[in-house]
Design an enzyme around this catalytic site. Structure first.
Site, PDB file in Angstrom:
ATOM      1  N   GLY A   8      -2.030 -21.037  10.239  1.00 22.68           N
ATOM      2  CA  GLY A   8      -1.928 -20.226   9.020  1.00 22.68           C
ATOM      3  C   GLY A   8      -1.303 -21.038   7.898  1.00 22.68           C
ATOM      4  O   GLY A   8      -0.554 -20.519   7.077  1.00 22.68           O
ATOM      5  N   TYR A 143       0.849  -2.890  11.771  1.00 24.08           N
ATOM      6  CA  TYR A 143       1.589  -4.139  11.563  1.00 24.08           C
ATOM      7  C   TYR A 143       2.898  -4.109  12.360  1.00 24.08           C
ATOM      8  O   TYR A 143       3.220  -5.046  13.087  1.00 24.08           O
ATOM      9  CB  TYR A 143       1.866  -4.294  10.064  1.00 24.08           C
ATOM     10  CG  TYR A 143       2.621  -5.531   9.677  1.00 24.08           C
ATOM     11  CD1 TYR A 143       2.014  -6.784   9.668  1.00 24.08           C
ATOM     12  CD2 TYR A 143       3.960  -5.460   9.278  1.00 24.08           C
ATOM     13  CE1 TYR A 143       2.709  -7.920   9.288  1.00 24.08           C
ATOM     14  CE2 TYR A 143       4.660  -6.583   8.887  1.00 24.08           C
ATOM     15  CZ  TYR A 143       4.032  -7.810   8.893  1.00 24.08           C
ATOM     16  OH  TYR A 143       4.721  -8.932   8.508  1.00 24.08           O
TER      17      TYR A 143
HETATM   18  N1  SER Z   1       5.926  -8.606   3.670  1.00 22.48           N
HETATM   19  C1  SER Z   1       5.341  -7.922   4.772  1.00 22.48           C
HETATM   20  C2  SER Z   1       4.498  -6.803   4.325  1.00 22.48           C
HETATM   21  O1  SER Z   1       4.812  -6.212   3.314  1.00 22.48           O
HETATM   22  C3  SER Z   1       6.404  -7.393   5.671  1.00 22.48           C
HETATM   23  O2  SER Z   1       6.868  -8.361   6.516  1.00 22.48           O
HETATM   24  O3  SER Z   1       3.555  -6.488   4.982  1.00 22.48           O
END
Ligand code: SER
Length: 319
Positions: A8, A143
């Protein structure tokens, strides 16, 4: 760390981490791993080797690890929180199946592994103020689900196989080099671009929504320092709370206005990102990171804001 791959390497963190690692570990090799469509360019391409490294392709990864005698893997492949809500299966595939591939290769070939976790690993039942290192983690976003599972799986490989896995829970990261894309905390980057361009900023996160944020130089130092830390001192591994600042959009807009007095902001709240933001901590307690490996941030909101605006002016107007 000697021979490293950053998977990445063209993303928000990877594009800067790869360059810093190449400076620090100049005696070794730092491979820029990327996926087709996100090829490295410019200094990133010219300063070291680059390889297609898709976390979903175990054979390809194993070949790169062999070719460059890789001893450390920075696994930064991930879909951020808002995108992961739109593409949950792909997020699972990259974040979980990809991680399993990496952990298995690392086990076979003896590599250390850093896979970032996040404020996203927490959920609505987590204490939001001074969120402890060890606390309830029941995230409601895909996530977050993948980030908790990443922490658990990484710890499992450490306790079961002795694999050297370590990580931090990143706050929202703010930088001027590469845009994040698809995160809930992206507003705190976008606001600076709008302000420097003299545009009104339309904020997708409501006033009063506090989240942890961090300037990229501190985040990069954390990613390197945790991997260099004395393992004997680490009571935790995956993953440490790290913090430097917490603010809501109003506080951030005020900080921007100190540098750019005419800056204007209005709100058009995005319900998906707002729901995610509401489920995350307001402010994490990072005392374990401070005690176990000497973590200390260097940038506060004012210092970050000056530096962001200075560098964005240079970037956008070639001053
Ligand atoms: N910056 C990330 C997001 O907003 C969180 O780790 O998805």
């Amino acid at each position: 760390m000697n021979n490293i791959i950053v998977i990445g390497s063209t993303g928000q963190i990877g594009s800067e981490l790869t360059m810093i690692l190449r400076k620090i570990y100049s005696g070794g090799t730092v491979v820029a791993g990327y996926i087709p469509g996100a090829e490295p360019r410019g200094a990133l391409l010219e300063s070291g080797p680059a390889e297609v490294a898709d976390v979903r392709d175990a054979r390809q990864l194993a070949a790169i690890v062999d070719k460059y005698h890789i001893d450390t893997i920075y696994n930064l492949a991930a879909l951020l929180s808002a995108v992961a809500e739109r593409k949950p299966l792909m997020a699972w595939d990259i974040q979980m199946n990809g991680l399993l591939n990496i952990l298995e290769i690392a086990r076979e070939k003896g590599c250390a592994v850093f896979t970032p976790s996040s404020i996203g690993s927490f959920g609505p039942e987590t204490p939001h103020m001074n969120t402890p290192q060890d606390t309830i983690q029941r995230p409601t976003s895909m996530y977050g689900v993948t980030k908790v599972a990443t922490e658990l799986l990484s710890n499992y490989y450490h306790s079961k196989y002795g694999l050297d896995t370590r990580s931090v829970r990143f706050p929202g990261l703010i930088s001027y080099t590469t845009l994040p894309g698809g995160g809930t905390t992206d507003y705190a980057v976008d606001i600076y671009y709008a302000a420097v361009r003299g545009e009104e900023f339309v904020c997708p996160i409501a006033a009063g929504t506090y989240m942890d944020m961090m300037y990229m130089p501190d985040a990069l130092r954390a990613a390197i320092e945790i991997m260099e830390a004395d393992p004997a001192r680490l009571k935790h591994r995956n993953a440490f709370n790290i913090a430097s600042m917490s603010f809501d959009p109003e506080i951030l807009a005020c900080a921007v206005r100190k540098e750019i007095p005419g800056f204007r902001m209005r709100y058009e709240v995005d319900p998906v990102r707002q729901a995610i933001a509401d489920s995350w901590p307001d402010k994490m307690d990072d005392s374990c990171a401070r005690q176990e490996w000497g973590w200390a941030p260097q940038y506060d909101l004012a210092a970050m804001t000056s530096d962001m605006i200075l560098n964005l002016k240079k970037k956008l107007f070639s001053l």
